[in-house]
Design a protein around this motif. Structure first.
Motif, mmCIF file in Angstrom:
data_model
loop_
_atom_site.group_PDB
_atom_site.id
_atom_site.type_symbol
_atom_site.label_atom_id
_atom_site.label_comp_id
_atom_site.label_asym_id
_atom_site.label_seq_id
_atom_site.Cartn_x
_atom_site.Cartn_y
_atom_site.Cartn_z
ATOM 1 N N ARG A 130 0.566 -1.247 0.250
ATOM 2 C CA ARG A 130 -0.165 0.191 0.591
ATOM 3 C C ARG A 130 0.738 1.157 -0.135
ATOM 4 N N GLU A 131 1.670 1.543 0.641
ATOM 5 C CA GLU A 131 2.694 2.199 1.245
ATOM 6 C C GLU A 131 3.747 2.841 -0.280
ATOM 7 N N ASN A 132 4.055 1.402 -1.509
ATOM 8 C CA ASN A 132 4.442 1.326 -3.095
ATOM 9 C C ASN A 132 3.365 1.806 -3.732
ATOM 10 N N PHE A 133 2.517 1.831 -3.812
ATOM 11 C CA PHE A 133 0.825 2.384 -4.467
ATOM 12 C C PHE A 133 0.841 3.542 -4.110
ATOM 13 N N LEU A 134 0.950 4.095 -2.837
ATOM 14 C CA LEU A 134 0.604 5.746 -2.463
ATOM 15 C C LEU A 134 2.072 5.743 -3.392
ATOM 16 N N ALA A 135 3.314 5.800 -3.449
ATOM 17 C CA ALA A 135 4.315 7.002 -3.520
ATOM 18 C C ALA A 135 3.898 6.874 -4.758
ATOM 19 N N GLU A 136 3.403 6.294 -5.353
ATOM 20 C CA GLU A 136 3.351 6.269 -7.232
ATOM 21 C C GLU A 136 2.789 6.360 -7.502
ATOM 22 N N LEU A 137 1.524 6.266 -7.205
ATOM 23 C CA LEU A 137 0.100 6.863 -7.469
ATOM 24 C C LEU A 137 0.058 8.285 -7.181
ATOM 25 N N GLY A 138 1.123 8.617 -6.443
ATOM 26 C CA GLY A 138 1.273 10.455 -5.784
ATOM 27 C C GLY A 138 1.686 11.203 -7.944
ATOM 28 N N LYS A 139 2.828 10.012 -8.141
ATOM 29 C CA LYS A 139 3.187 11.032 -9.206
ATOM 30 C C LYS A 139 2.453 12.230 -10.479
ATOM 31 N N TYR A 140 1.191 10.641 -10.160
ATOM 32 C CA TYR A 140 0.036 11.023 -11.358
ATOM 33 C C TYR A 140 -1.193 11.947 -10.891
ATOM 34 N N ASP A 145 -7.699 6.557 -5.132
ATOM 35 C CA ASP A 145 -8.029 5.712 -5.992
ATOM 36 C C ASP A 145 -7.086 4.010 -6.118
ATOM 37 N N LEU A 146 -7.093 4.677 -5.219
ATOM 38 C CA LEU A 146 -6.499 2.801 -4.384
ATOM 39 C C LEU A 146 -7.903 1.898 -4.692
#
Ligand SMILES: [Zn+2]
Length: 205
Positions: free
Chosen positions: A120-130, A136-137
């Motif tokens: 979940r932390e990985n996804f949030l970090a990557e989602l922030g780039k967009y 959006d999870l």
């Protein structure tokens, strides 16, 4: 075939890329038993995103199994094909068990795991780039993760069965943003208790 990118993704790391319609992403489990969590969004309109519910309901209607395999089509929340699995050495991939998080770790494995890294932390970090975030999870795919169903209906996470060099190939059915978390979990056997690197190759066909 021309290779557009070839990435060695370290253990525990996030990744994202946009596939144009028709392009293929090959995910390689280099050392075996590595769960690879993935989210999918329509690159033109990110409010359209992967839906495990729509995907599994359509699979069941077509007489397919509970797991994703070669021939499976990943559907969006609007029921449209996003990605098709065109090759697979593993045989089955989970889309029900969700992504690991610090919060679920504390419930399953104890409060002392609160500060361990999670998908979940990985996804949030990557989602922030967009410009995307928690809202959006959505449901994800767990490539190479072995999630058998017990007779009482419970899901379990068991030892992975993918071999070194195991792979899955995804062909984009629309322009699609793919987010990946190379799962850092060490409290259950989804990564053989030892997260390892993966390779991600994007090509034109
Ligand atoms: Zn994870």
């Amino acid at each position: 075939m021309s290779i557009l990118s070839d990435t060695l993704l370290p253990a525990r790391a996030p990744y994202s890329a946009t596939l144009k319609k028709g392009q293929v992403m090959r995910i390689i489990d280099l050392e075996s038993q590595q769960a690879v969590d993935a989210l999918f969004y329509n690159a033109q309109d990110v409010t359209e995103r992967y839906s495990a519910q729509d995907t599994l309901a359509a699979q069941a209607a077509a007489g397919r199994k509970f797991y994703l395999e070669t021939g499976s089509v990943l559907l969006s929340n609007e029921g449209r094909p996003m990605v098709r699995i065109i090759a697979d050495s593993c045989g089955f991939h989970d889309t029900c068990a969700g992504a690991c998080s610090c919060e679920s770790n504390t419930v399953r494995f104890g409060h002392e795991t609160r500060f361990m890294h999670a998908c979940r932390e990985n996804f949030l970090a990557e989602l922030g780039k967009y410009g995307l975030g928690k809202r959006d999870l959505v449901s994800n795919v767990n490539f190479f993760m072995n999630v058998p169903i017990r007779p009482n209906g419970e899901l379990t996470v068991d030892d992975g069965v993918s071999e070194p060099g195991g792979y899955v190939e995804l062909q984009a059915e629309m322009d699609v943003l793919v987010l990946i978390s190379n799962c850092p979990q060490v409290n259950n056997p989804c990564n053989g208790f030892r997260p390892t690197p993966i390779q991600i190759i994007i090509s034109d066909r």
